[in-house]
Design a protein around this motif. Structure first.
Motif, short mmCIF file in Angstrom:
data_model
loop_
_atom_site.label_atom_id
_atom_site.label_comp_id
_atom_site.label_asym_id
_atom_site.label_seq_id
_atom_site.Cartn_x
_atom_site.Cartn_y
_atom_site.Cartn_z
N VAL A 1 50.92 27.06 57.71
CA VAL A 1 51.96 28.02 57.33
C VAL A 1 51.54 28.83 56.10
O VAL A 1 51.69 30.05 56.06
CB VAL A 1 53.29 27.29 57.05
N ASN A 2 50.99 28.16 55.09
CA ASN A 2 50.68 28.83 53.83
C ASN A 2 49.34 29.56 53.82
O ASN A 2 49.20 30.60 53.17
CB ASN A 2 50.69 27.81 52.68
N ASP A 3 48.34 29.00 54.54
CA ASP A 3 46.98 29.53 54.40
C ASP A 3 46.41 30.20 55.65
O ASP A 3 45.52 31.04 55.54
CB ASP A 3 46.02 28.39 53.99
N ILE A 4 46.92 29.84 56.82
CA ILE A 4 46.32 30.35 58.05
C ILE A 4 47.11 31.50 58.65
O ILE A 4 46.55 32.53 59.01
CB ILE A 4 46.16 29.22 59.09
N PHE A 5 48.41 31.35 58.73
CA PHE A 5 49.23 32.33 59.43
C PHE A 5 49.84 33.37 58.51
O PHE A 5 50.69 34.15 58.93
CB PHE A 5 50.32 31.63 60.24
N VAL B 1 40.35 40.45 63.89
CA VAL B 1 39.79 39.10 63.76
C VAL B 1 40.01 38.61 62.34
O VAL B 1 39.67 39.29 61.37
CB VAL B 1 38.27 39.09 64.07
N GLU B 2 40.63 37.45 62.20
CA GLU B 2 40.91 36.85 60.90
C GLU B 2 40.18 35.51 60.79
O GLU B 2 40.34 34.65 61.66
CB GLU B 2 42.41 36.63 60.71
N ASN B 3 39.37 35.36 59.75
CA ASN B 3 38.68 34.10 59.50
C ASN B 3 39.34 33.41 58.31
O ASN B 3 39.36 33.96 57.20
CB ASN B 3 37.20 34.35 59.18
N LYS B 4 39.88 32.21 58.53
CA LYS B 4 40.61 31.49 57.49
C LYS B 4 39.91 30.17 57.17
O LYS B 4 39.69 29.34 58.06
CB LYS B 4 42.04 31.21 57.94
N ASN B 5 39.56 30.00 55.90
CA ASN B 5 38.90 28.76 55.48
C ASN B 5 39.91 27.65 55.24
O ASN B 5 41.00 27.89 54.71
CB ASN B 5 38.10 29.00 54.19
N ILE B 6 39.52 26.43 55.60
CA ILE B 6 40.33 25.24 55.34
C ILE B 6 39.45 24.20 54.66
O ILE B 6 38.34 23.91 55.13
CB ILE B 6 40.90 24.63 56.64
N ASN B 7 39.92 23.66 53.56
CA ASN B 7 39.22 22.58 52.88
C ASN B 7 39.57 21.25 53.54
O ASN B 7 40.75 20.93 53.70
CB ASN B 7 39.59 22.55 51.39
N LEU B 8 38.54 20.51 53.94
CA LEU B 8 38.75 19.24 54.63
C LEU B 8 38.92 18.10 53.63
O LEU B 8 38.31 18.10 52.56
CB LEU B 8 37.56 18.95 55.55
N SER C 1 30.87 22.80 57.17
CA SER C 1 30.28 21.80 56.29
C SER C 1 31.19 20.58 56.32
O SER C 1 32.31 20.64 56.84
CB SER C 1 30.15 22.35 54.85
N PRO C 2 30.74 19.47 55.75
CA PRO C 2 31.60 18.27 55.73
C PRO C 2 32.91 18.48 54.97
O PRO C 2 33.87 17.73 55.17
CB PRO C 2 30.72 17.23 55.02
N SER C 3 32.95 19.51 54.14
CA SER C 3 34.16 19.72 53.33
C SER C 3 34.92 20.99 53.69
O SER C 3 35.93 21.30 53.08
CB SER C 3 33.79 19.79 51.84
N GLN C 4 34.43 21.74 54.70
CA GLN C 4 35.08 23.01 55.00
C GLN C 4 34.97 23.37 56.47
O GLN C 4 33.97 23.09 57.13
CB GLN C 4 34.49 24.13 54.15
N ALA C 5 36.06 23.99 56.97
CA ALA C 5 36.08 24.49 58.35
C ALA C 5 36.68 25.90 58.33
O ALA C 5 37.29 26.31 57.35
CB ALA C 5 36.90 23.58 59.24
N VAL C 6 36.46 26.63 59.42
CA VAL C 6 36.98 27.98 59.54
C VAL C 6 37.82 28.07 60.81
O VAL C 6 37.38 27.68 61.89
CB VAL C 6 35.85 29.02 59.59
N VAL C 7 39.04 28.58 60.66
CA VAL C 7 39.89 28.88 61.81
C VAL C 7 39.79 30.38 62.08
O VAL C 7 39.99 31.19 61.18
CB VAL C 7 41.35 28.48 61.55
N VAL C 8 39.45 30.73 63.31
CA VAL C 8 39.29 32.14 63.67
C VAL C 8 40.45 32.54 64.58
O VAL C 8 40.70 31.90 65.60
CB VAL C 8 37.95 32.39 64.40
N LEU C 9 41.15 33.61 64.18
CA LEU C 9 42.26 34.11 64.97
C LEU C 9 41.94 35.52 65.44
O LEU C 9 41.45 36.34 64.67
CB LEU C 9 43.56 34.13 64.15
#
Length: 325
Positions: free
Chosen positions: A217-221, A156-163, A141-149
């Protein structure tokens, strides 16, 4: 009969009386319980000194004294013994007769430990050989993305990031591309450290790179430590009458979702692999970290202020001995 009582002796007897009976203890009761050949005045003087130093405190409903959090922690760290031949024999039998994998043997031992001690026992395993194999980005969405590791174990880890204006899709895409090129096949336990090292490279390509690095560092890894958690004997802490229902709910959430080792704020003594936390909510947590090869095992025991600290510490020391052997 004992007639030479030191301050530590007195504190040890007070804490152990509290653990056994759950009641304030006065000088006369302490003398009777421990068959002491000293006067009540002598014990009262020592207790007054312990109270002044904050190791014991007056109970509001009695003239007796109970150990303070400071006193219980000092007792747990300094005054407990660690000898339990019965438990050693039980675990030795389990490990010597194992016909399955070490993990299954540890599970059998953990169940035996919880039942033997009547304490809640938690294990978690961190495999430092697990590698990052893929990192990708998807805008949802315009305000959110997902990083997939994806890791070398297939996790499989799905991590949300607020844009926002500093962390936008363009900057994230550049960062993820760099990470795909430079972090693949790195141990996941080292990703946070590695991405910090890449900060100068990010700065040449991305505005506000520092904020993006902090986010990773804090939210993804931060996911490696929550791997393979198992809880044994949870009913023992749930059924305890010494913890309020409100505090119990918080404790259960903590042991189900957090690393006990990491959640104990006070740093352990340098070189030690044991941490003890005596909480204001009447909980006691003891945690040990055991490193063997590329794996780190965290083992924790959860109880109330009235747990058997000698037995709890001995459990952790014994299972460490067997694991390292």
């Amino acid at each position: 009969m004992r007639n030479n009582i030191k301050k530590d002796d007195c504190l040890k007897m007070i804490v152990e009386s509290f653990i056994k009976y759950g009641l304030p203890v006065g000088s006369e009761n302490l003398i009777k319980q421990n068959n002491l050949a000293v006067s009540s005045a002598t014990i009262r003087n020592i207790m007054a000194l312990l109270e002044k130093e904050g190791f014991i405190e007056k109970h509001h409903t009695s003239s007796g004294r109970v150990p303070s959090i400071k006193g219980i922690k000092y007792y747990a760290n300094e005054l407990t013994t660690t000898s339990d031949d019965e438990l050693m024999s039980k675990l030795k039998d389990i490990f010597s007769k194992r016909r399955v994998s070490i993990d299954e043997t540890i599970e059998e031992a953990s169940k035996a430990i919880a039942n033997f001690s009547q304490l809640t026992f938690i294990t978690s395993n961190t495999d430092y050989s697990e590698l990052l194999k893929s990192i990708t980005l998807t805008e949802v969405s315009p305000s959110q993305a997902v990083v997939v590791l994806i890791t070398s174990t297939g996790r499989v880890e799905n991590k949300n990031i607020n844009l926002n204006k500093n962390i936008n899709t363009k900057n994230l895409s550049i960062a993820v591309r760099f990470m795909q090129e430079r972090l693949v096949d790195f141990p996941i336990s080292e990703l946070s450290e590695r991405v910090i090292e890449l900060t100068p490279i990010f700065k040449t390509q991305i505005k506000n790179a520092e904020e993006l690095v902090v986010t990773f560092v804090n939210d993804i890894f931060y996911f490696v430590l929550n791997n393979n958690r198992k809880i044994y004997g949870k009913s023992f802490i749930i059924e305890s009458e010494d913890i309020s229902r409100k505090d119990l709910s918080k404790l259960i959430n903590r042991i189900e979702n957090e690393s006990i080792w990491d959640s104990i704020q006070e740093r352990s003594i340098e070189g030690e692999n044991l941490k003890i936390d005596i909480g204001v909510d009447n909980t006691s947590l003891i945690s040990k970290k055991i490193t063997i090869g590329n794996s780190s095992k965290e083992m924790s025991i959860i109880g109330t202020h009235r747990m058997d600290y000698s037995k709890a510490k001995n459990i952790l020391n014994i299972i460490e001995k067997f694991l390292k052997e």
